[in-house]
Design an enzyme around this catalytic site. Sequence first.
Site, mmCIF file in Angstrom:
data_model
loop_
_atom_site.group_PDB
_atom_site.id
_atom_site.type_symbol
_atom_site.label_atom_id
_atom_site.label_comp_id
_atom_site.label_asym_id
_atom_site.label_seq_id
_atom_site.Cartn_x
_atom_site.Cartn_y
_atom_site.Cartn_z
ATOM 1 N N ILE A 168 0.770 -1.125 0.071
ATOM 2 C CA ILE A 168 0.064 -0.020 0.161
ATOM 3 C C ILE A 168 0.876 1.297 0.105
ATOM 4 O O ILE A 168 0.584 2.303 -0.682
ATOM 5 C CB ILE A 168 -0.975 0.098 1.050
ATOM 6 N N LEU A 186 3.986 -4.675 10.851
ATOM 7 C CA LEU A 186 3.750 -6.018 10.289
ATOM 8 C C LEU A 186 2.259 -6.404 10.315
ATOM 9 O O LEU A 186 1.388 -5.696 11.167
ATOM 10 C CB LEU A 186 4.703 -6.880 11.370
ATOM 11 N N LYS A 187 1.917 -6.939 9.028
ATOM 12 C CA LYS A 187 0.483 -7.028 8.659
ATOM 13 C C LYS A 187 -0.026 -8.346 8.523
ATOM 14 O O LYS A 187 -1.305 -8.508 8.147
ATOM 15 C CB LYS A 187 0.192 -6.243 7.527
ATOM 16 N N TYR A 231 -1.720 -9.297 15.608
ATOM 17 C CA TYR A 231 -1.741 -8.225 14.799
ATOM 18 C C TYR A 231 -2.808 -7.148 15.153
ATOM 19 O O TYR A 231 -2.678 -6.043 15.133
ATOM 20 C CB TYR A 231 -1.799 -8.801 13.198
ATOM 21 N N PHE A 257 -9.859 -2.102 5.124
ATOM 22 C CA PHE A 257 -10.216 -3.513 5.015
ATOM 23 C C PHE A 257 -9.326 -4.213 4.033
ATOM 24 O O PHE A 257 -8.064 -3.971 3.875
ATOM 25 C CB PHE A 257 -11.715 -3.475 4.527
ATOM 26 N N ARG A 289 -8.347 -21.363 8.807
ATOM 27 C CA ARG A 289 -7.175 -20.795 9.153
ATOM 28 C C ARG A 289 -7.330 -20.209 10.705
ATOM 29 O O ARG A 289 -8.356 -19.403 11.028
ATOM 30 C CB ARG A 289 -6.711 -19.794 8.272
ATOM 31 N N GLY A 327 -7.693 -17.842 13.955
ATOM 32 C CA GLY A 327 -7.844 -16.211 13.721
ATOM 33 C C GLY A 327 -8.939 -15.732 12.724
ATOM 34 O O GLY A 327 -9.238 -14.473 13.091
#
Length: 360
Positions: free
Chosen positions: A16, A88-89, A153, A182, A296, A298
């Site tokens: 981004i 960190l994403k 995160y 989002f 997955r 989370g």
Amino acid sequence: MSAPSTVLVTGGAGFIGSHACAELLDHGYELIVVDDYSNSAPQVFARVQRVAGRFVGAVYELDIRDRQALSAVFDRHTVDAVVHFAGLKSVGASTRRPAEYYDTNVGGTTALLRTMHEHGVHQLVFSSSCSIYGEAGALPLDESVPARPTGPYASSTWTCEGILADVCRHRPEYTVVCLRCFNAVGAHPSGLLGENPRGTPDNLMPFLAQVAVGRRDRLQVFGDDYPTPDGTAVRDYIHVMDTVDAHRVALDHLADGPGMRVYNLGAGRGSSVFDVVRSFSRACGRPLPYEIAPRRPGDVATLVADASAVARDWGWRPSRGLDDMCEDAWRFQRLNPYGYEGSARRPGADRRSDGGPPIR
Ligand code: WQD
């Protein structure tokens, strides 16, 4: 308070961040970029320059937690405002490295704020995340829905929002716009900029793009037993070009006055994993192989923005749909099968615009 003209972009080499640099340069801003290249590469700036037709003013390779190095940048340049992407994403990776996520995301933000304060810089756009909503019951989500972050995160991002809110509460000179992003996906329509993750992509769109270009055998669909129309998880995908356009507009709205304002940044419509697979198949012209895998950890079933606040206050809405996102992502992947690293490193690609030494 005048609109900012020189903007420092943290994480400006990232997915981004690099698209934001192209957007801001295209709109006449002077940019200073800091990035540690932990999930990016300096080659991106040659692409940014080709897209925008202008150079980034200066790029510094540093970790924003290194306050001495960061302070030296503020000493060297007059910064009007900061757009903060660095962090960190990955939802999944954060459960494997929780302390690193807090240190990087929270420690980076506090180091940035302290350095900004020491240099009299009080305007900030913070690129936050919808993941702070967690398994929220109310859908679609508006900004008043209580945060229920699940995982390091999301929790570290929510902590950053709390720090920014506290700074604005106690220091009236600060202006902060916080954008809860989002699912930003897609690529610049030129095919020169796109998502270029290191290693195996955690996220759906870049993984699917690598399946389409033949780098991966098949997509693993993480669960088809969610309480959603087709059983796969639903997300609010927004084109990265819409995302960075909104960050630019946020800079304009820093002039609205002091304090902190929070906005959802989504398209306001949900797409399932199968919707994305179908759209990407149309973009690349062939069916894409996948297999159903376990959920997955989370992940939540549905995350869709109520994006009406940013439309109400700014008159801003995203202009691109899921097919545009997949077509642009496919164009970048097709032209760059191995991302930026796959392209020959052109001489001078990393030269600074002021003729200074190559980027370190
Ligand atoms: C999307 C859907 C997966 C990979 C992202 C960013 C986060 C934040 C919010 C900004 C989920 C499924 C994925 C795969 C799959 N953005 N999936 N197979 O988890 O919503 O979070 O947007 O801050 O930073 O990470 O995005 O792309 O990882 O997953 O089935 O190989 O695709 O289960 O339902 P997510 P994602």
